[in-house]
Enzyme design. Sequence first.
Site, PDB file in Angstrom:
ATOM      1  CE  LYS A 154      -0.357  -0.408   5.020  1.00 47.55           C
ATOM      2  NZ  LYS A 154      -1.128  -1.076   6.086  1.00 47.55           N
ATOM      3  NE  ARG A 168      -7.014  -0.647  11.114  1.00 48.89           N
ATOM      4  CZ  ARG A 168      -5.800  -0.506  10.613  1.00 48.89           C
ATOM      5  NH1 ARG A 168      -5.180   0.659  10.658  1.00 48.89           N
ATOM      6  NH2 ARG A 168      -5.165  -1.514  10.040  1.00 48.89           N
ATOM      7  CG  HIS A 177      -3.988  -4.875  11.696  1.00 47.63           C
ATOM      8  ND1 HIS A 177      -2.863  -5.444  11.127  1.00 47.63           N
ATOM      9  CD2 HIS A 177      -3.685  -3.563  11.869  1.00 47.63           C
ATOM     10  CE1 HIS A 177      -1.934  -4.508  10.964  1.00 47.63           C
ATOM     11  NE2 HIS A 177      -2.396  -3.366  11.412  1.00 47.63           N
ATOM     12  NE  ARG A 216      -2.741  -8.308   7.598  1.00 46.94           N
ATOM     13  CZ  ARG A 216      -3.370  -8.792   8.667  1.00 46.94           C
ATOM     14  NH1 ARG A 216      -3.979  -9.974   8.606  1.00 46.94           N
ATOM     15  NH2 ARG A 216      -3.413  -8.115   9.794  1.00 46.94           N
ATOM     16  CE1 TYR A 252      10.733  32.413   2.147  1.00 48.43           C
ATOM     17  CE2 TYR A 252      11.089  30.045   2.098  1.00 48.43           C
ATOM     18  CZ  TYR A 252      10.753  31.222   1.451  1.00 48.43           C
ATOM     19  OH  TYR A 252      10.437  31.202   0.129  1.00 48.43           O
ATOM     20  CB  CYS A 306      12.865  26.526   1.303  1.00 49.37           C
ATOM     21  SG  CYS A 306      14.036  27.666   2.060  1.00 49.37           S
ATOM     22  CG  MET A 307       7.585  23.931  -1.646  1.00 54.23           C
ATOM     23  SD  MET A 307       6.407  24.808  -2.689  1.00 54.23           S
ATOM     24  CE  MET A 307       5.361  25.600  -1.484  1.00 54.23           C
ATOM     25  CG  ASP A 308      10.676  24.236  -4.333  1.00 57.00           C
ATOM     26  OD1 ASP A 308       9.833  23.354  -4.117  1.00 57.00           O
ATOM     27  OD2 ASP A 308      10.411  25.372  -4.746  1.00 57.00           O
TER      28      ASP A 308
HETATM   29  C1  LIG Z   1      -0.393  -1.974   6.789  1.00 57.90           C
HETATM   30  C2  LIG Z   1      -0.928  -3.255   7.239  1.00 57.90           C
HETATM   31  C3  LIG Z   1      -0.082  -4.352   7.452  1.00 57.90           C
HETATM   32  C4  LIG Z   1       1.419  -4.264   7.402  1.00 57.90           C
HETATM   33  O1  LIG Z   1       1.883  -3.815   8.643  1.00 57.90           O
HETATM   34  P1  LIG Z   1       3.451  -3.664   8.930  1.00 57.90           P
HETATM   35  O2  LIG Z   1       3.503  -3.205  10.345  1.00 57.90           O
HETATM   36  O3  LIG Z   1       3.952  -2.623   7.985  1.00 57.90           O
HETATM   37  O4  LIG Z   1       4.054  -4.985   8.704  1.00 57.90           O
HETATM   38  C5  LIG Z   1      -0.678  -5.574   7.734  1.00 57.90           C
HETATM   39  N1  LIG Z   1      -2.015  -5.692   7.828  1.00 57.90           N
HETATM   40  C6  LIG Z   1      -2.851  -4.652   7.671  1.00 57.90           C
HETATM   41  C7  LIG Z   1      -4.323  -4.861   7.817  1.00 57.90           C
HETATM   42  C8  LIG Z   1      -2.337  -3.399   7.384  1.00 57.90           C
HETATM   43  O5  LIG Z   1      -3.185  -2.367   7.233  1.00 57.90           O
END
Ligand SMILES: *Cc1c(COP(=O)(O)O)cnc(C)c1O
Length: 396
Positions: free
Chosen positions: A38, A136, A170, A229, A273, A320-322
């Site tokens: 992601k 969540r 999770h 995961r 700045y 700065c920005m850049d």
């Molecule tokens: C982002 C995410 C992960 C990965 O977590 P890490 O701590 O980066 O390994 C696993 N499961 C879910 C549901 C997540 O949103």
Amino acid sequence: MDYLRRSWAQIDLDAIKANYHELKKQVSAACKTMAIVKADAYGHGDGYVSRALQEEGADWFGVSNINEAVSLRRQGITKPILILGFTPPALAGKLAAQNITQTVYSLDYAQELSKEAVKQQVKVNCHVKVDTGMSRIGFFAQSGHGEQAAQEIARTARLPGLSCTGIFTHFSCSDETAVSSREFTRRQFNIFMDTIGRLKNQDILFELHHCCNSAGVICYPQMHLDMVRLGNALYGLDPSDDCKGMIKLVPAMSLYTTVTMVKQVQQGAQVSYGRRYTAQEGEAVASLAIGYADGYRRNLSNKGRVILHGQYAPIIGTVCMDQTMVDVTGIEGVASGDTVTLVGEENGKKVTLDDFAKINGTINYEEACLIGRRVPRVYIQGGKEVAAVDYIIQNF
Ligand SMILES: *Cc1c(COP(=O)(O)O)cnc(C)c1O
């Protein structure tokens, strides 16, 4: 390799592969892996990273939304993809057409998605998300709500438009080794297993049960189940200070910029700045071609440091920005066009995303994600540049 040598992030695909195998070593041969890519693979660039991991044998890919999933399909990812968050039910047809698996997290959402799937004459593959402690998204199974969650999941699993092939939860603190955190993680795991058991009693079965993120993989070998995961650790970032050094990870991202101008300033010259830095007589100030719009955060003003010609040079004044200024007094031969290490190692000196995170009061995850779209991603393999992606001119 042709890319804009202003500021660039170098991504070491060998490091990502090594991290993948190091994590894979922690799990049984039967345990599948889902590479979490992601947020553009935590800022590392989802295309090259995902293709490298697909080659190494990653079984699944996880993303936050349908655009990220479609982007993976366009970039050659053929393995199953799970969307971990929300997709508008109206996109049921698109999910099915691209063989993307959707997380369902409440009966309401599941019913809407099923209704759209039936209307569009498709079946959407789903994984059921159970809330065992994060509060969540997820069927609420905390503190005595296990039976209600199981009833709602059973109804979800029987919906005509969905095919529920997986179930997951999770962890909120699998990266913390404090006794209370370990107890909480165990409680989350028990609630998850209890929910699965209740569903089994109603003949609701799933192919894939999964709960571990990177920290879970490292700290809770008994909880790996059918799949893990892998996020942060794939990129060589420690999930937390508690997890530091528990397995051998290689940071995949380095960040570089270019010196654009060097000048000797007089006593009392004020830099950038807000005049927040006042120079000494003869101080050498180098301007660098990076700023907060590149994800080099303004909070580093007067705090961060870079590596130039193998020596630390402190940031002076406001980012700065850049552009950003550093004090290069005493560093020999600094000239316009020189490469500066912002994240990485040079001559035994090191700056990490963890250093940024400490200064900015956040975690390395956020620092990696915030590296801007203006920064090309340059991929190395076998120590050689093999590809570059420039998001601004979209050459990928
Ligand atoms: C982002 C995410 C992960 C990965 O977590 P890490 O701590 O980066 O390994 C696993 N499961 C879910 C549901 C997540 O949103």
